[in-house]
Design an enzyme around this catalytic site. Structure first.
Site, PDB file in Angstrom:
ATOM      1  N   HIS A 127     -13.942  13.305 -53.069  1.00 22.91           N
ATOM      2  CA  HIS A 127     -15.218  13.966 -53.386  1.00 22.91           C
ATOM      3  C   HIS A 127     -14.990  15.482 -53.233  1.00 22.91           C
ATOM      4  CE1 HIS A 127     -19.422  15.213 -52.556  1.00 22.91           C
ATOM      5  NE2 HIS A 127     -19.796  14.052 -53.053  1.00 22.91           N
ATOM      6  N   ASP A 204     -12.524  10.900 -44.657  1.00 24.00           N
ATOM      7  CA  ASP A 204     -13.892  11.042 -45.146  1.00 24.00           C
ATOM      8  C   ASP A 204     -14.513   9.640 -45.114  1.00 24.00           C
ATOM      9  OD1 ASP A 204     -16.164  11.055 -46.693  1.00 24.00           O
ATOM     10  OD2 ASP A 204     -15.335  12.305 -48.291  1.00 24.00           O
ATOM     11  N   GLN A 207     -18.479   6.967 -47.383  1.00 26.65           N
ATOM     12  CA  GLN A 207     -18.770   5.710 -48.087  1.00 26.65           C
ATOM     13  C   GLN A 207     -18.279   4.481 -47.322  1.00 26.65           C
ATOM     14  OE1 GLN A 207     -20.571   5.440 -50.832  1.00 26.65           O
ATOM     15  NE2 GLN A 207     -20.710   7.609 -51.318  1.00 26.65           N
ATOM     16  N   LYS A 230     -26.599   8.240 -45.760  1.00 29.07           N
ATOM     17  CA  LYS A 230     -26.043   7.124 -46.541  1.00 29.07           C
ATOM     18  C   LYS A 230     -26.020   5.843 -45.719  1.00 29.07           C
ATOM     19  CE  LYS A 230     -22.898  10.188 -49.057  1.00 29.07           C
ATOM     20  NZ  LYS A 230     -23.404  10.325 -50.419  1.00 29.07           N
ATOM     21  N   CYS A 370     -19.529  14.293 -58.253  1.00 26.47           N
ATOM     22  CA  CYS A 370     -18.794  15.241 -57.411  1.00 26.47           C
ATOM     23  C   CYS A 370     -17.308  14.887 -57.310  1.00 26.47           C
ATOM     24  CB  CYS A 370     -19.402  15.348 -56.008  1.00 26.47           C
ATOM     25  SG  CYS A 370     -21.094  15.877 -55.996  1.00 26.47           S
TER      26      CYS A 370
END
Ligand code: PLP
Length: 412
Positions: A127, A204, A207, A230, A370
């Site tokens: 991202h 990261d 997600q 999220k 993104c």
């Protein structure tokens, strides 16, 4: 598809007030949780309770309300730490989101540890949040950026590790789950490989943390960044986890109130971690509500959530395979993949696809999500993405499929 194990999704949906509403005359089918999830009553009420009952600044007042707010804020830090398997709650820094957490590392750790000629290794599925801060660091320091490429199926090209993850790489920054491809990366192996050449690894988790059990110690990583919004929590709150000795070695990110020990006229000394990294008044109610979201998800069970999403993903992959001209960007198999499905539909622009689906009450995202380098790699300007969460139903997958058929017929 009637089976909805391992928990009762129909009952669970009642906890999400927004899912009861109609959009364009149809019951909302929200398939954009990859961008931001919906919030259960428990989290909304927690935030409401803070503002109604004990709203006050933290770590400052010597009065009842401030003590109560401070206690709840710090207790939330403990909940977040437990949720990701951290050794200690002092390893958790509250940030606004994943983006701020990564920028914090790039600025504070990167500024102290990255020199001209050092290499920072990223992947082509990152991202922009996990690209741009490293580009800015490289521009400041003279470091070099390199990228692990992707296979046609949408997985990391691990054959490149031998030539790219070598001495001289100081940091590997990689997503645990791609927000476009859905690919889940082999983080524990990557951490081992990174450490073997003396590099640190930043993951990261935007997600992954909402969708699967994530244990920072089992993964053997150095940094984890993720966003509350999220994972059923409000916007404006996220977290950075870092191994304590690394965090303690880092200079501050932003200067201001709260992060200091002593302020003289021309210099200051700084507070212990994690306060050193939390300048100014934090998002107090939102942090407390993030703690409530961790409780909520842990109570449903992260294993159960993951298993359910896998079932839904299998069903969606089957159903979408029947739509003529639809091409999935990312792994077609269930293996090491999460429930974010991006695709193109021949002859129909992704924005038109999303517009037609919206008319059917189905919310999906269209664009580059993104991830411009990823889209450029696959030579597509944009894609449509359906991303699923605990509250989605197989019927919503059916409605997605019907909507896509409609779009195809309209434009063919
Ligand atoms: N990383 C990934 C993989 C994401 O999907 C996102 C958001 O979509 C981000 C980072 C950035 O998250 P935020 O905007 O909450 O900082």
């Amino acid at each position: 598809m009637a089976k909805l194990s391992p928990f009762d999704v129909v009952a669970l949906r009642r906890e999400f007030p927004i899912l009861q509403q109609h959009v364009n005359g149809k019951l909302l089918a929200f398939l954009d949780s990859g961008a931001s999830s919906q919030k259960p009553r428990q989290v909304i009420e927690c935030l409401d309770d803070y503002y109604r009952r004990y709203n006050a600044n933290v770590h400052r007042g010597v009065y009842k309300l401030s003590e109560e707010a401070t206690f709840a804020f710090e207790r939330a830090r403990g909940k977040v730490a437990r949720f990701i398997g951290a050794a200690h709650k002092r390893e958790v820094v509250f940030t606004r989101n994943t983006t701020e957490a990564i920028n914090l590392v790039a600025y504070a750790w990167g500024g102290a540890n990255i020199r001209a000629g050092d290499r920072i290794l990223l992947t082509l599925m990152e991202h922009h949040s996990n690209i741009v801060p490293w580009q800015m660091l490289a521009q400041r320091t003279g470091a070099k950026l390199d990228y692990i490429g992707l296979t046609d199926e949408g997985r990391l090209d691990l054959a490149e590790l031998d030539t790219k993850l070598t001495e001289g790489v100081k940091l590997l920054a990689v997503t645990q789950q791609s927000n476009v491809l859905g690919t889940v990366n082999p983080i524990a192996m990557l951490a081992e490989r990174a450490h073997a050449v003396g590099a640190k690894i930043l993951v990261d988790g935007a997600q992954s943390v909402p969708h699967m059990p994530v244990d920072v110690r089992a993964l053997g990583i150095d940094f984890l960044a993720f966003s509350g919004h999220k994972m059923c929590a409000p916007t404006g709150i996220g977290a950075l986890w870092a191994r304590r000795e690394i965090l303690e070695s880092m200079p501050p990110f932003m200067g201001g109130g709260s992060m200091i020990e002593l302020v003289e006229r021309d210099h200051s000394t700084y507070a212990e971690v994690p306060t050193r990294f939390e300048a100014g008044t934090p998002a107090i109610g939102e942090a407390i509500a993030l703690g409530a979201a961790c409780d909520y998800l842990a109570n449903v069970g992260m294993e159960a959530i993951h298993t359910y999403e896998q079932e839904l993903l299998g069903y969606a992959l089957d159903r979408l395979a029947s739509v003529e001209g639809l091409r999935i960007i990312g792994p077609q198999s269930m293996e090491e993949r999460g429930a974010a499905l991006s695709f193109t539909l021949e002859g129909v622009h992704p924005h038109d696809v999303a517009g037609i689906l919206d008319g059917e009450g189905v919310a999906v995202r269209a664009g580059h999500h993104c991830t411009q380098p990823l889209h450029r790699h696959y030579d597509i300007p944009a894609s449509t993405r359906a991303s699923f969460y605990i509250y989605n139903l197989p019927e919503e997958v059916d409605r997605l499929t019907v909507g896509l058929e409609k779009a195809r017929k309209l434009f063919s």
